[in-house]
Design a protein around this motif. Structure first.
Motif, PDB file in Angstrom:
ATOM      1  N   ALA A  71       0.843  -1.197   0.000  1.00  0.00           N
ATOM      2  CA  ALA A  71       0.000   0.000   0.000  1.00  0.00           C
ATOM      3  C   ALA A  71       0.878   1.247   0.000  1.00  0.00           C
ATOM      4  O   ALA A  71       1.708   1.435   0.887  1.00  0.00           O
ATOM      5  CB  ALA A  71      -0.925   0.001   1.209  1.00  0.00           C
ATOM      6  N   SER A  72       0.697   2.087  -1.008  1.00  0.00           N
ATOM      7  CA  SER A  72       1.438   3.341  -1.109  1.00  0.00           C
ATOM      8  C   SER A  72       0.584   4.328  -1.877  1.00  0.00           C
ATOM      9  O   SER A  72       0.081   4.009  -2.970  1.00  0.00           O
ATOM     10  CB  SER A  72       2.778   3.111  -1.824  1.00  0.00           C
ATOM     11  OG  SER A  72       3.489   4.311  -1.944  1.00  0.00           O
ATOM     12  N   PHE A  73       0.405   5.528  -1.315  1.00  0.00           N
ATOM     13  CA  PHE A  73      -0.522   6.482  -1.905  1.00  0.00           C
ATOM     14  C   PHE A  73       0.143   7.834  -2.132  1.00  0.00           C
ATOM     15  O   PHE A  73       0.985   8.265  -1.351  1.00  0.00           O
ATOM     16  CB  PHE A  73      -1.743   6.680  -1.001  1.00  0.00           C
ATOM     17  CG  PHE A  73      -2.463   5.405  -0.654  1.00  0.00           C
ATOM     18  CD1 PHE A  73      -3.097   4.669  -1.641  1.00  0.00           C
ATOM     19  CD2 PHE A  73      -2.491   4.943   0.639  1.00  0.00           C
ATOM     20  CE1 PHE A  73      -3.761   3.494  -1.332  1.00  0.00           C
ATOM     21  CE2 PHE A  73      -3.147   3.768   0.961  1.00  0.00           C
ATOM     22  CZ  PHE A  73      -3.788   3.046  -0.025  1.00  0.00           C
ATOM     23  N   ASP A  74      -0.258   8.475  -3.206  1.00  0.00           N
ATOM     24  CA  ASP A  74       0.067   9.882  -3.442  1.00  0.00           C
ATOM     25  C   ASP A  74      -1.157  10.698  -3.046  1.00  0.00           C
ATOM     26  O   ASP A  74      -2.253  10.494  -3.596  1.00  0.00           O
ATOM     27  CB  ASP A  74       0.416  10.125  -4.912  1.00  0.00           C
ATOM     28  CG  ASP A  74       1.718   9.449  -5.314  1.00  0.00           C
ATOM     29  OD1 ASP A  74       2.622   9.388  -4.465  1.00  0.00           O
ATOM     30  OD2 ASP A  74       1.814   8.971  -6.462  1.00  0.00           O
ATOM     31  N   TRP A  75      -0.969  11.596  -2.097  1.00  0.00           N
ATOM     32  CA  TRP A  75      -2.086  12.392  -1.595  1.00  0.00           C
ATOM     33  C   TRP A  75      -2.029  13.794  -2.184  1.00  0.00           C
ATOM     34  O   TRP A  75      -1.005  14.467  -2.070  1.00  0.00           O
ATOM     35  CB  TRP A  75      -2.044  12.475  -0.075  1.00  0.00           C
ATOM     36  CG  TRP A  75      -2.324  11.171   0.585  1.00  0.00           C
ATOM     37  CD1 TRP A  75      -1.411  10.219   0.945  1.00  0.00           C
ATOM     38  CD2 TRP A  75      -3.607  10.662   0.982  1.00  0.00           C
ATOM     39  NE1 TRP A  75      -2.031   9.160   1.535  1.00  0.00           N
ATOM     40  CE2 TRP A  75      -3.385   9.401   1.577  1.00  0.00           C
ATOM     41  CE3 TRP A  75      -4.910  11.149   0.886  1.00  0.00           C
ATOM     42  CZ2 TRP A  75      -4.421   8.623   2.073  1.00  0.00           C
ATOM     43  CZ3 TRP A  75      -5.935  10.376   1.384  1.00  0.00           C
ATOM     44  CH2 TRP A  75      -5.698   9.131   1.973  1.00  0.00           C
ATOM     45  N   PRO A  76      -3.097  14.253  -2.797  1.00  0.00           N
ATOM     46  CA  PRO A  76      -3.113  15.620  -3.333  1.00  0.00           C
ATOM     47  C   PRO A  76      -3.103  16.644  -2.212  1.00  0.00           C
ATOM     48  O   PRO A  76      -3.925  16.587  -1.293  1.00  0.00           O
ATOM     49  CB  PRO A  76      -4.423  15.672  -4.128  1.00  0.00           C
ATOM     50  CG  PRO A  76      -5.292  14.605  -3.517  1.00  0.00           C
ATOM     51  CD  PRO A  76      -4.358  13.522  -3.054  1.00  0.00           C
ATOM     52  N   ALA A  77      -2.169  17.583  -2.275  1.00  0.00           N
ATOM     53  CA  ALA A  77      -2.051  18.580  -1.211  1.00  0.00           C
ATOM     54  C   ALA A  77      -3.142  19.636  -1.292  1.00  0.00           C
ATOM     55  O   ALA A  77      -3.437  20.309  -0.308  1.00  0.00           O
ATOM     56  CB  ALA A  77      -0.678  19.250  -1.282  1.00  0.00           C
ATOM     57  N   GLY A  78      -3.750  19.797  -2.453  1.00  0.00           N
ATOM     58  CA  GLY A  78      -4.737  20.854  -2.631  1.00  0.00           C
ATOM     59  C   GLY A  78      -6.177  20.391  -2.525  1.00  0.00           C
ATOM     60  O   GLY A  78      -7.088  21.119  -2.930  1.00  0.00           O
ATOM     61  N   GLN A  79      -6.414  19.188  -2.008  1.00  0.00           N
ATOM     62  CA  GLN A  79      -7.778  18.680  -1.874  1.00  0.00           C
ATOM     63  C   GLN A  79      -8.050  18.277  -0.433  1.00  0.00           C
ATOM     64  O   GLN A  79      -7.169  17.729   0.235  1.00  0.00           O
ATOM     65  CB  GLN A  79      -7.993  17.458  -2.771  1.00  0.00           C
ATOM     66  CG  GLN A  79      -8.106  17.745  -4.238  1.00  0.00           C
ATOM     67  CD  GLN A  79      -8.460  16.495  -5.035  1.00  0.00           C
ATOM     68  OE1 GLN A  79      -8.519  15.401  -4.494  1.00  0.00           O
ATOM     69  NE2 GLN A  79      -8.707  16.669  -6.320  1.00  0.00           N
ATOM     70  N   PRO A  80      -9.255  18.526   0.053  1.00  0.00           N
ATOM     71  CA  PRO A  80      -9.592  18.031   1.390  1.00  0.00           C
ATOM     72  C   PRO A  80      -9.704  16.513   1.362  1.00  0.00           C
ATOM     73  O   PRO A  80      -9.891  15.905   0.299  1.00  0.00           O
ATOM     74  CB  PRO A  80     -10.933  18.690   1.685  1.00  0.00           C
ATOM     75  CG  PRO A  80     -11.539  18.934   0.342  1.00  0.00           C
ATOM     76  CD  PRO A  80     -10.380  19.250  -0.568  1.00  0.00           C
ATOM     77  N   LEU A  81      -9.617  15.918   2.506  1.00  0.00           N
ATOM     78  CA  LEU A  81      -9.652  14.459   2.612  1.00  0.00           C
ATOM     79  C   LEU A  81     -10.913  13.877   1.991  1.00  0.00           C
ATOM     80  O   LEU A  81     -10.870  12.825   1.343  1.00  0.00           O
ATOM     81  CB  LEU A  81      -9.555  14.072   4.096  1.00  0.00           C
ATOM     82  CG  LEU A  81      -9.232  12.621   4.417  1.00  0.00           C
ATOM     83  CD1 LEU A  81      -7.857  12.257   3.891  1.00  0.00           C
ATOM     84  CD2 LEU A  81      -9.307  12.398   5.922  1.00  0.00           C
ATOM     85  N   ILE A  82     -12.035  14.560   2.147  1.00  0.00           N
ATOM     86  CA  ILE A  82     -13.303  14.031   1.645  1.00  0.00           C
ATOM     87  C   ILE A  82     -13.307  13.908   0.133  1.00  0.00           C
ATOM     88  O   ILE A  82     -14.032  13.086  -0.434  1.00  0.00           O
ATOM     89  CB  ILE A  82     -14.481  14.917   2.132  1.00  0.00           C
ATOM     90  CG1 ILE A  82     -15.827  14.244   1.894  1.00  0.00           C
ATOM     91  CG2 ILE A  82     -14.415  16.292   1.501  1.00  0.00           C
ATOM     92  CD1 ILE A  82     -16.016  12.986   2.676  1.00  0.00           C
ATOM     93  N   ASP A  83     -12.488  14.724  -0.577  1.00  0.00           N
ATOM     94  CA  ASP A  83     -12.375  14.622  -2.027  1.00  0.00           C
ATOM     95  C   ASP A  83     -11.271  13.671  -2.464  1.00  0.00           C
ATOM     96  O   ASP A  83     -11.344  13.087  -3.552  1.00  0.00           O
ATOM     97  CB  ASP A  83     -12.098  16.009  -2.633  1.00  0.00           C
ATOM     98  CG  ASP A  83     -13.293  16.929  -2.541  1.00  0.00           C
ATOM     99  OD1 ASP A  83     -14.432  16.419  -2.538  1.00  0.00           O
ATOM    100  OD2 ASP A  83     -13.102  18.159  -2.455  1.00  0.00           O
TER     101      ASP A  83
END
Length: 384
Positions: A71-83
């Motif tokens: 498991a490895s994820f890229d998280w968008p810095a400009g989006q809230p968690l809900i999106d």
């Protein structure tokens, strides 16, 4: 399934390397060999590889499904968690998954992943795994970056949620304290090479003490409540404690005529979300009021209104609760304020004026429908 692992590095002959070999009698420090047998006999969905650092857990994880299944994820810095979580899923599905892993604090859903705390990031990553539902997944360093309370409750919440999927997960962890909470289908201890199948121990009990209080504890819980509203008028507050630590809060007031109670300001601290404490705490207080253990010494059923999808879903499924109302938006706030002003004189507050869906539920069970004997009395153990 047999796993054989051999790692070798150059046998360095520097002065310091030679001195280490001489001092500690280590002749083969450049070589790591691991040979274990995993006698799986039944279908399984959740396994745990546990042991100290450097004992081969990550190498074993690669042998199961391959390195690409980690498991490895890229998280968008400009989006809230809900999106950022489950963009292809429905809103209710994402909310349900976040609540399932204990990330039920609504303000956290509106923040991007990088600004969340370590505990919130841990639970968000678990929620993303559950939303994507891979057929096979390996989660390395499971619970390693969070404190032990978050680790135990988070492990329990993830275990329960993962078993509702059709996939298989292998968790790699340095910590043995999560085993009883996770309840894995099997455990491999890399420190001893011991393999334990079908883990059937009972989870540890959570002893919940419920105290009648004023509003003095609300300041600790208010940042985690999804609404910013005034304190309920003439309400009696209850706080749940585990080991002296405040973990849950609720206020109880009455409806006109003293025929029914109203529950509000129900909050569970983030570190304890996912353990099932909130619903048991709510049921314990409502059962006490139903028995007449309240300031009015008369039995009262309890009504609770909520716009939290997770709580609404849990109450809708629970046999002690019945849904009695649902509104897609709030009432006219101006008319509400005028009505309150006419009946209470100086009070100018009004309710409504919003577009959030509010659902109402009534506690329908009678006496003795709780895991706690009585509010304010010596509590029984409250199993998760």
């Amino acid at each position: 399934m047999r796993i054989s692992i051999t790692h070798e590095s150059p046998d360095f002959d520097s002065y310091r390397a030679a001195r280490v070999r001489s001092l500690f009698n280590v002749e083969d420090g450049h070589r790591f060999v691991l040979d274990v047998d995993l006698p799986f006999s039944d279908p399984w969905s959740l396994g745990l590889v546990v042991g100290p650092s450097g004992s081969g857990k990550t190498s074993i994880g690669r042998q199961f499904f391959g390195a690409e299944r980690f498991a490895s994820f890229d998280w968008p810095a400009g989006q809230p968690l809900i999106d950022a979580i489950g963009p292809a899923l429905s809103f209710d599905e994402v909310i349900s998954t976040l609540s399932a892993v204990g990330l039920g604090s609504v303000p956290s859903w509106l923040r991007p992943f990088p600004v969340l705390s370590n505990g919130e990031q841990f639970r968000a990553s678990l929620a993303r795994v559950l939303c994507e539902q891979p057929a096979e997944v390996v989660i390395d360093e499971f619970t390693s970056v969070v404190d032990r309370q978050v680790a135990r409750v988070g492990a329990m919440a993830f275990g329960k949620a993962w078993r509702r999927t059709a996939g298989r997960a292998v968790l790699l962890s340095c910590h043995y304290d999560i085993i009883d909470w996770l309840q894995p289908d099997w455990v491999l201890d890399t420190a001893t090479g011991a393999f334990t199948g079908r883990y059937l121990r009972r989870r540890p009990e959570i002893a919940l003490e419920i105290r009648k209080t004023g509003w003095e504890w609300w300041r600790y819980f208010e940042p985690h409540h999804y609404l910013r509203v005034p304190r309920a008028i003439a309400a009696r507050c209850y706080v749940g404690f585990v080991g002296g630590e405040p973990v849950a809060h609720m206020a109880m007031s009455t409806r006109p005529g003293l025929k029914e109670a109203r529950a509000c300001r129900l909050v569970v601290m983030p570190d304890w979300q996912g353990a099932g404490i909130g619903l048991r705490f709510l049921n314990a207080v409502c059962a006490a009021w139903r028995r007449g253990d309240n300031p009015y010494d008369r039995p009262m059923p309890t009504l609770i209104n909520t716009s939290h999808p997770g709580l609404a879903g849990a109450l809708r499924r629970h046999p002690l609760w019945a849904q009695v109302s649902a509104s897609l938006h709030g009432s006219n706030k101006k008319r509400s304020a005028e009505k309150i002003s006419r009946s209470a004189g100086r009070i100018k507050a009004g309710y409504g004026g919003h577009f959030r869906s509010v659902q109402g539920f009534r506690y329908v069970e009678g006496v003795g429908a709780s895991g706690v004997s009585a509010v304010g009395a010596r509590p029984k153990g409250l199993a998760p």
